[in-house]
Design a protein around this motif. Structure first.
Motif, PDB file in Angstrom:
ATOM      1  N   LYS A 272       0.744  -1.190   0.047  1.00 53.68           N
ATOM      2  CA  LYS A 272       0.194  -0.052  -0.111  1.00 53.68           C
ATOM      3  C   LYS A 272       0.856   1.347   0.148  1.00 53.68           C
ATOM      4  O   LYS A 272       0.505   2.234  -0.596  1.00 53.68           O
ATOM      5  CB  LYS A 272      -0.852   0.095   1.014  1.00 53.68           C
ATOM      6  N   ALA A 273       1.894   1.176   0.776  1.00 48.78           N
ATOM      7  CA  ALA A 273       2.802   2.395   0.771  1.00 48.78           C
ATOM      8  C   ALA A 273       3.489   2.511  -0.630  1.00 48.78           C
ATOM      9  O   ALA A 273       3.619   4.001  -0.888  1.00 48.78           O
ATOM     10  CB  ALA A 273       3.905   2.104   1.778  1.00 48.78           C
ATOM     11  N   LYS A 274       3.910   1.562  -1.120  1.00 54.01           N
ATOM     12  CA  LYS A 274       4.191   1.737  -2.580  1.00 54.01           C
ATOM     13  C   LYS A 274       3.417   2.329  -3.497  1.00 54.01           C
ATOM     14  O   LYS A 274       3.562   3.418  -4.281  1.00 54.01           O
ATOM     15  CB  LYS A 274       4.894   0.523  -3.096  1.00 54.01           C
ATOM     16  N   GLN A 275       2.331   1.749  -3.453  1.00 53.14           N
ATOM     17  CA  GLN A 275       1.215   2.558  -4.264  1.00 53.14           C
ATOM     18  C   GLN A 275       0.987   3.784  -4.072  1.00 53.14           C
ATOM     19  O   GLN A 275       0.743   4.767  -5.106  1.00 53.14           O
ATOM     20  CB  GLN A 275      -0.194   1.731  -4.274  1.00 53.14           C
ATOM     21  N   GLU A 276       0.879   4.073  -2.755  1.00 52.44           N
ATOM     22  CA  GLU A 276       0.441   5.502  -2.557  1.00 52.44           C
ATOM     23  C   GLU A 276       1.527   6.453  -2.688  1.00 52.44           C
ATOM     24  O   GLU A 276       1.311   7.608  -3.219  1.00 52.44           O
ATOM     25  CB  GLU A 276       0.196   5.652  -0.790  1.00 52.44           C
ATOM     26  N   ILE A 277       3.010   6.272  -2.539  1.00 53.28           N
ATOM     27  CA  ILE A 277       4.187   6.944  -2.523  1.00 53.28           C
ATOM     28  C   ILE A 277       4.157   7.336  -4.220  1.00 53.28           C
ATOM     29  O   ILE A 277       4.478   8.611  -4.750  1.00 53.28           O
ATOM     30  CB  ILE A 277       5.422   6.424  -1.946  1.00 53.28           C
ATOM     31  N   LEU A 278       3.936   6.256  -5.088  1.00 57.41           N
ATOM     32  CA  LEU A 278       4.273   6.445  -6.290  1.00 57.41           C
ATOM     33  C   LEU A 278       3.093   7.350  -6.819  1.00 57.41           C
ATOM     34  O   LEU A 278       3.236   8.208  -7.887  1.00 57.41           O
ATOM     35  CB  LEU A 278       3.904   5.011  -7.232  1.00 57.41           C
ATOM     36  N   LYS A 279       1.882   7.178  -6.236  1.00 57.89           N
ATOM     37  CA  LYS A 279       0.649   8.122  -6.662  1.00 57.89           C
ATOM     38  C   LYS A 279       0.998   9.488  -6.343  1.00 57.89           C
ATOM     39  O   LYS A 279       0.843  10.436  -7.329  1.00 57.89           O
ATOM     40  CB  LYS A 279      -0.520   7.409  -5.894  1.00 57.89           C
ATOM     41  N   VAL A 280       1.720   9.788  -5.258  1.00 60.32           N
ATOM     42  CA  VAL A 280       2.123  11.293  -4.987  1.00 60.32           C
ATOM     43  C   VAL A 280       3.037  11.728  -5.489  1.00 60.32           C
ATOM     44  O   VAL A 280       3.002  12.759  -6.016  1.00 60.32           O
ATOM     45  CB  VAL A 280       2.383  11.302  -3.255  1.00 60.32           C
ATOM     46  N   LEU A 281       4.256  10.988  -5.986  1.00 58.83           N
ATOM     47  CA  LEU A 281       5.036  11.340  -6.856  1.00 58.83           C
ATOM     48  C   LEU A 281       4.844  11.754  -8.228  1.00 58.83           C
ATOM     49  O   LEU A 281       5.152  12.726  -8.610  1.00 58.83           O
ATOM     50  CB  LEU A 281       6.257  10.202  -6.722  1.00 58.83           C
ATOM     51  N   ARG A 282       3.978  11.028  -8.692  1.00 61.37           N
ATOM     52  CA  ARG A 282       3.233  11.000 -10.006  1.00 61.37           C
ATOM     53  C   ARG A 282       2.667  12.503  -9.839  1.00 61.37           C
ATOM     54  O   ARG A 282       2.621  13.137 -10.989  1.00 61.37           O
ATOM     55  CB  ARG A 282       2.525   9.983 -10.645  1.00 61.37           C
ATOM     56  N   GLY A 283       1.823  12.675  -8.970  1.00 64.65           N
ATOM     57  CA  GLY A 283       0.872  13.913  -8.965  1.00 64.65           C
ATOM     58  C   GLY A 283       1.810  14.898  -8.877  1.00 64.65           C
ATOM     59  O   GLY A 283       1.710  16.275  -9.643  1.00 64.65           O
TER      60      GLY A 283
END
Length: 287
Positions: A272-283
Motif C-alpha cells: 500500500k505504501a508503494k502504491q500511495e508514494i508512487l501516486k503522490v510522486l506522479r501527482g
C-alpha cells in the motif's frame, strides 16, 4: 463460527505466594469468518487466552461462548469443543510422531471415527491447502523435511480435522522471511477455502498488518485494544507504552506526512505504501 468472551479471569496458583492474574475481566467478541490477530508481549495473557478458547484451561471466572454454546458449562464435552476449535501450538513440528506424513495427518481424522475414504480425502485436501503434493510427500518421513515443511505438515494435521475455528500460536516463529510468507499465505487460503474463523498469535506487526481483519492487543491480562488494523495502528502512543510498535512502514508514512507530503495515513503494508508514494510522486511530477 463466532466467539464471545465475557468477564474472563484466570488466576494461576490462587492463594499461594506465586499467585498470578493471567487474565483480568477480558470481554471481547470475534465474529464468524474473521481473521483476528492477538498481539502482546510475553506474559500479556495471549497463550492463556487461546487455551481457554480451546478448552485446555478452565477459567477462574467468566464465560466462553463458541457458536452460541457456553463451553465452560459443567456438562460440556470438551472433546466435542476441540473438534470445532483447532489449536496449532508454537513449534508444532515437535509434535510430529508418525513414520510418514500421511499417517501423521490422518491421525486426527481417524480418531473422529471417519471412514477410511473420508480420512484419505481430508488428508489430500489438507495437504493441498498447505502446499504439499499428496503423491510426492505422503510416504515421506516428516523428519526428513525442512522446518517450514514440517510446520505445514503440523498445520495440515489440524486442518484435516476441519475445525470451524483455527488458532495458530506464532506459526511463523523461527522461519526465514520466505517461509513466513508461505505459511501465512496458506493460512489466508485456509480461511477462504474452509470459511474458518482464524486467530493468529503473533509478535510481527508486519504479518498482522498484511493479513488480519481485526487486532486484539493484550497487556497485563487485559484486552486494551480491539479494532480493525487501521484504527489500532493509529494508537501509536498506546502501543509503544506497552512495548509494542506499529509496522515500520507506518512510521515512514508519518514522517512523510510531517514533511508536507499529501499522503493517506491509513497505510500499514509495504504494498500500500508503494502504491500511495508512487501516486503522490506522479501527482507532483504532473504539477
Amino acid at each position: 463460527m463466532s466467539i464471545k468472551i465475557e468477564n474472563l479471569t484466570h488466576i494461576y496458583m490462587p492463594g499461594s505466594p506465586f499467585e498470578k492474574i493471567a487474565l483480568d475481566e477480558v470481554n471481547l467478541t470475534i465474529e464468524d469468518g474473521e481473521f483476528a490477530a492477538l498481539i502482546g508481549h510475553t506474559g500479556s495473557g495471549k497463550s492463556t487466552l487461546i487455551q481457554h478458547i480451546n478448552g485446555l484451561l478452565k477459567p477462574t471466572r467468566g464465560k466462553i461462548i463458541v457458536d452460541g454454546i457456553d463451553i465452560t458449562a459443567e456438562k460440556i464435552k470438551l472433546s466435542d469443543v476441540r473438534k470445532k476449535v483447532g489449536l496449532v501450538f508454537q513449534y508444532p513440528e515437535y509434535q510430529l510422531f508418525e513414520e510418514t506424513i500421511e499417517k501423521d495427518i490422518s491421525f486426527g481424522p481417524k480418531n473422529l471415527g471417519l471412514k477410511n475414504e473420508e480420512v484419505v480425502s481430508r488428508v489430500k485436501k489438507a495437504m493441498n491447502m498447505v502446499g504439499l503434493d499428496y503423491d510426492i510427500y505422503k510416504d515421506k518421513s516428516p523428519f526428513d523435511l525442512s522446518g517450514g515443511q514440517k510446520r505445514r505438515v503440523a498445520i495440515a494435521g489440524v486442518v484435516a480435522m476441519e475445525p470451524k475455528i483455527l488458532i495458530l500460536d506464532e506459526p511463523t516463529a523461527g522461519l526465514d522471511p520466505r517461509g513466513r510468507d508461505e505459511i501465512l499465505d496458506r493460512v489466508k487460503q485456509l480461511r477462504e477455502e474452509y470459511n474458518m474463523t482464524i486467530i493468529l498469535v503473533s509478535h510481527s506487526m508486519e504479518d498482522v498488518a498484511k493479513f488480519a481483519t481485526r487486532i486484539l492487543v493484550m497487556d497485563k491480562g487485559k484486552c486494551i485494544l480491539n479494532d480493525v488494523p487501521s484504527n489500532v495502528f493509529k494508537e501509536i502512543e498506546t502501543l509503544e507504552k506497552v512495548g509494542l510498535a506499529v509496522p515500520q512502514v507506518t512510521y515512514l508514512i508519518q514522517k512523510l506526512k510531517n514533511n508536507n507530503f499529501n499522503i493517506s495515513e491509513d497505510i500499514f503494508t509495504v504494498d500500500k505504501a508503494k502504491q500511495e508514494i508512487l501516486k503522490v510522486l506522479r501527482g507532483a511530477k504532473n504539477d
